[in-house]
Design a protein around this motif. Structure first.
Motif, PDB file in Angstrom:
ATOM      1  N   TRP A  52      -0.914  -3.984   2.208  1.00  0.00           N
ATOM      2  CA  TRP A  52      -1.118  -3.694   0.782  1.00  0.00           C
ATOM      3  C   TRP A  52      -0.959  -2.180   0.533  1.00  0.00           C
ATOM      4  O   TRP A  52      -0.295  -1.779  -0.428  1.00  0.00           O
ATOM      5  CB  TRP A  52      -2.528  -4.142   0.350  1.00  0.00           C
ATOM      6  CG  TRP A  52      -2.896  -3.675  -1.023  1.00  0.00           C
ATOM      7  CD1 TRP A  52      -2.621  -4.284  -2.215  1.00  0.00           C
ATOM      8  CD2 TRP A  52      -3.572  -2.446  -1.365  1.00  0.00           C
ATOM      9  NE1 TRP A  52      -3.082  -3.537  -3.262  1.00  0.00           N
ATOM     10  CE2 TRP A  52      -3.665  -2.388  -2.763  1.00  0.00           C
ATOM     11  CE3 TRP A  52      -4.093  -1.393  -0.608  1.00  0.00           C
ATOM     12  CZ2 TRP A  52      -4.266  -1.321  -3.438  1.00  0.00           C
ATOM     13  CZ3 TRP A  52      -4.691  -0.327  -1.276  1.00  0.00           C
ATOM     14  CH2 TRP A  52      -4.774  -0.300  -2.671  1.00  0.00           C
ATOM     15  N   HIS A  53      -1.576  -1.370   1.384  1.00  0.00           N
ATOM     16  CA  HIS A  53      -1.578   0.083   1.180  1.00  0.00           C
ATOM     17  C   HIS A  53      -0.149   0.651   1.137  1.00  0.00           C
ATOM     18  O   HIS A  53       0.159   1.491   0.283  1.00  0.00           O
ATOM     19  CB  HIS A  53      -2.388   0.746   2.303  1.00  0.00           C
ATOM     20  CG  HIS A  53      -2.597   2.197   2.108  1.00  0.00           C
ATOM     21  ND1 HIS A  53      -1.973   3.143   2.878  1.00  0.00           N
ATOM     22  CD2 HIS A  53      -3.347   2.877   1.205  1.00  0.00           C
ATOM     23  CE1 HIS A  53      -2.353   4.351   2.468  1.00  0.00           C
ATOM     24  NE2 HIS A  53      -3.184   4.216   1.462  1.00  0.00           N
ATOM     25  N   GLY A  54       0.702   0.189   2.024  1.00  0.00           N
ATOM     26  CA  GLY A  54       2.087   0.655   2.025  1.00  0.00           C
ATOM     27  C   GLY A  54       2.820   0.268   0.756  1.00  0.00           C
ATOM     28  O   GLY A  54       3.529   1.079   0.148  1.00  0.00           O
ATOM     29  N   HIS A  73       2.936  12.044   2.844  1.00  0.00           N
ATOM     30  CA  HIS A  73       2.158  12.544   3.987  1.00  0.00           C
ATOM     31  C   HIS A  73       0.825  11.793   4.095  1.00  0.00           C
ATOM     32  O   HIS A  73       0.344  11.538   5.204  1.00  0.00           O
ATOM     33  CB  HIS A  73       1.923  14.050   3.868  1.00  0.00           C
ATOM     34  CG  HIS A  73       3.198  14.854   3.992  1.00  0.00           C
ATOM     35  ND1 HIS A  73       4.145  14.585   4.954  1.00  0.00           N
ATOM     36  CD2 HIS A  73       3.666  15.912   3.273  1.00  0.00           C
ATOM     37  CE1 HIS A  73       5.147  15.442   4.820  1.00  0.00           C
ATOM     38  NE2 HIS A  73       4.891  16.248   3.809  1.00  0.00           N
ATOM     39  N   HIS A  74       0.259  11.412   2.950  1.00  0.00           N
ATOM     40  CA  HIS A  74      -0.975  10.624   2.966  1.00  0.00           C
ATOM     41  C   HIS A  74      -0.764   9.269   3.649  1.00  0.00           C
ATOM     42  O   HIS A  74      -1.608   8.816   4.431  1.00  0.00           O
ATOM     43  CB  HIS A  74      -1.496  10.410   1.537  1.00  0.00           C
ATOM     44  CG  HIS A  74      -2.399   9.224   1.401  1.00  0.00           C
ATOM     45  ND1 HIS A  74      -3.680   9.193   1.907  1.00  0.00           N
ATOM     46  CD2 HIS A  74      -2.187   7.984   0.867  1.00  0.00           C
ATOM     47  CE1 HIS A  74      -4.223   8.013   1.672  1.00  0.00           C
ATOM     48  NE2 HIS A  74      -3.336   7.257   1.047  1.00  0.00           N
ATOM     49  N   VAL A  75       0.348   8.611   3.359  1.00  0.00           N
ATOM     50  CA  VAL A  75       0.598   7.300   3.984  1.00  0.00           C
ATOM     51  C   VAL A  75       0.663   7.467   5.508  1.00  0.00           C
ATOM     52  O   VAL A  75       0.072   6.678   6.256  1.00  0.00           O
ATOM     53  CB  VAL A  75       1.887   6.649   3.435  1.00  0.00           C
ATOM     54  CG1 VAL A  75       2.196   5.345   4.176  1.00  0.00           C
ATOM     55  CG2 VAL A  75       1.759   6.374   1.933  1.00  0.00           C
ATOM     56  N   HIS A  88       1.440  -0.537  -2.100  1.00  0.00           N
ATOM     57  CA  HIS A  88       0.733   0.151  -3.190  1.00  0.00           C
ATOM     58  C   HIS A  88       1.349   1.539  -3.438  1.00  0.00           C
ATOM     59  O   HIS A  88       1.722   1.876  -4.575  1.00  0.00           O
ATOM     60  CB  HIS A  88      -0.734   0.255  -2.754  1.00  0.00           C
ATOM     61  CG  HIS A  88      -1.635   1.137  -3.527  1.00  0.00           C
ATOM     62  ND1 HIS A  88      -2.065   0.847  -4.807  1.00  0.00           N
ATOM     63  CD2 HIS A  88      -2.250   2.312  -3.184  1.00  0.00           C
ATOM     64  CE1 HIS A  88      -2.890   1.803  -5.206  1.00  0.00           C
ATOM     65  NE2 HIS A  88      -3.022   2.704  -4.260  1.00  0.00           N
ATOM     66  N   HIS A  89       1.506   2.315  -2.390  1.00  0.00           N
ATOM     67  CA  HIS A  89       2.027   3.670  -2.582  1.00  0.00           C
ATOM     68  C   HIS A  89       3.537   3.680  -2.827  1.00  0.00           C
ATOM     69  O   HIS A  89       4.032   4.539  -3.570  1.00  0.00           O
ATOM     70  CB  HIS A  89       1.645   4.558  -1.404  1.00  0.00           C
ATOM     71  CG  HIS A  89       0.193   4.960  -1.432  1.00  0.00           C
ATOM     72  ND1 HIS A  89      -0.383   5.566  -2.528  1.00  0.00           N
ATOM     73  CD2 HIS A  89      -0.795   4.829  -0.513  1.00  0.00           C
ATOM     74  CE1 HIS A  89      -1.669   5.800  -2.266  1.00  0.00           C
ATOM     75  NE2 HIS A  89      -1.946   5.353  -1.058  1.00  0.00           N
ATOM     76  N   THR A  90       4.265   2.748  -2.241  1.00  0.00           N
ATOM     77  CA  THR A  90       5.695   2.657  -2.546  1.00  0.00           C
ATOM     78  C   THR A  90       5.879   2.327  -4.025  1.00  0.00           C
ATOM     79  O   THR A  90       6.770   2.872  -4.691  1.00  0.00           O
ATOM     80  CB  THR A  90       6.370   1.571  -1.675  1.00  0.00           C
ATOM     81  OG1 THR A  90       6.093   1.842  -0.301  1.00  0.00           O
ATOM     82  CG2 THR A  90       7.874   1.556  -1.882  1.00  0.00           C
TER      83      THR A  90
HETATM   84 NI    NI Z   1      -3.799   5.546  -0.057  1.00  0.00          NI
END
Ligand code: NI
Length: 207
Positions: free
Chosen positions: A189-191, A97-99, A193-195
């Motif tokens: 990067w953020h995507g 949900h954060h992403v 990173h969380h994956t």
């Molecule tokens: Ni984040």
């Protein structure tokens, strides 16, 4: 203008950090492990500008993120979705949900940057957003579906940009000026990173 590199370029898997932190040797093993848990693919680039090839690689990452995130949790049970990705961290459900929350904000920021002259955007309290009732309990499919649609729009927008567009930007009230190309690189990067947080958890738990 559509960038022809986008079609020719293969999607590159997540890259491990190449620079060794000089402070790392002084860290305890536990602290070093925490860094790896928090930053499994290293930190985002802080470069001022990027080449068309780098941007196209990042657009490919943005295009791929919804499918990668969905496949990372497709077989997860409710208990697995309720597991923190690291000790003291968000649950997998909160993380997904954060992403979606983060990328909705970023999508709006990019559109503001493209239509106004270096607007000052509104920051949001991501930790508080992640504690709202729906972020703790809603089905992950809601945010996965949302990301799938959002990223189609976002990729279409990114691939339409010309060189001057990439140099436009917005001012973040805390982090300062950020160009559209810096935003692209950051959210690619953020995507990833969380994956990586989720795949790292799966590997650690033997799921
Ligand atoms: Ni984040």
């Amino acid at each position: 203008m559509a960038l022809r590199f986008c079609r020719a370029k293969a999607i590159t898997p997540s890259r491990p950090p190449t620079e060794k932190c000089s402070k790392m040797s002084a860290m305890t093993t536990e602290a070093a492990e925490l860094v790896v848990l928090r930053y499994p693919i290293g930190a985002p680039s802080r470069a001022e500008s990027f080449t068309p090839e780098q941007r196209c690689e990042a657009i490919a990452g943005v295009r791929q993120l919804p499918a990668n995130l969905r496949s990372a949790v497709v077989a997860f049970s409710e208990d697995q979705l309720a597991t923190p990705y690291r000790p003291g961290g968000w649950t997998v459900r909160q993380l997904i949900h954060h992403v979606a929350d983060s990328h909705m904000n970023a999508y709006v920021r990019v559109r503001l940057a493209l239509t106004e002259d270096w607007p000052t955007i509104v920051a949001y309290e991501e930790a508080r957003w992640a504690e709202l009732e729906d972020a703790r309990t809603a089905a992950v499919s809601t945010s996965l579906d949302l990301l799938q649609a959002l990223h189609v729009r976002w990729v279409q927008l990114f691939t339409s940009l010309d060189e001057p567009d990439w140099k436009r930007g917005y001012t973040h009230p805390v982090n300062g000026r950020q160009s559209v190309e810096q935003a692209l690189m950051l959210y690619d990067w953020h995507g990833r990173h969380h994956t990586a947080h989720i795949s790292q958890l799966s590997a650690r738990m033997g799921w």
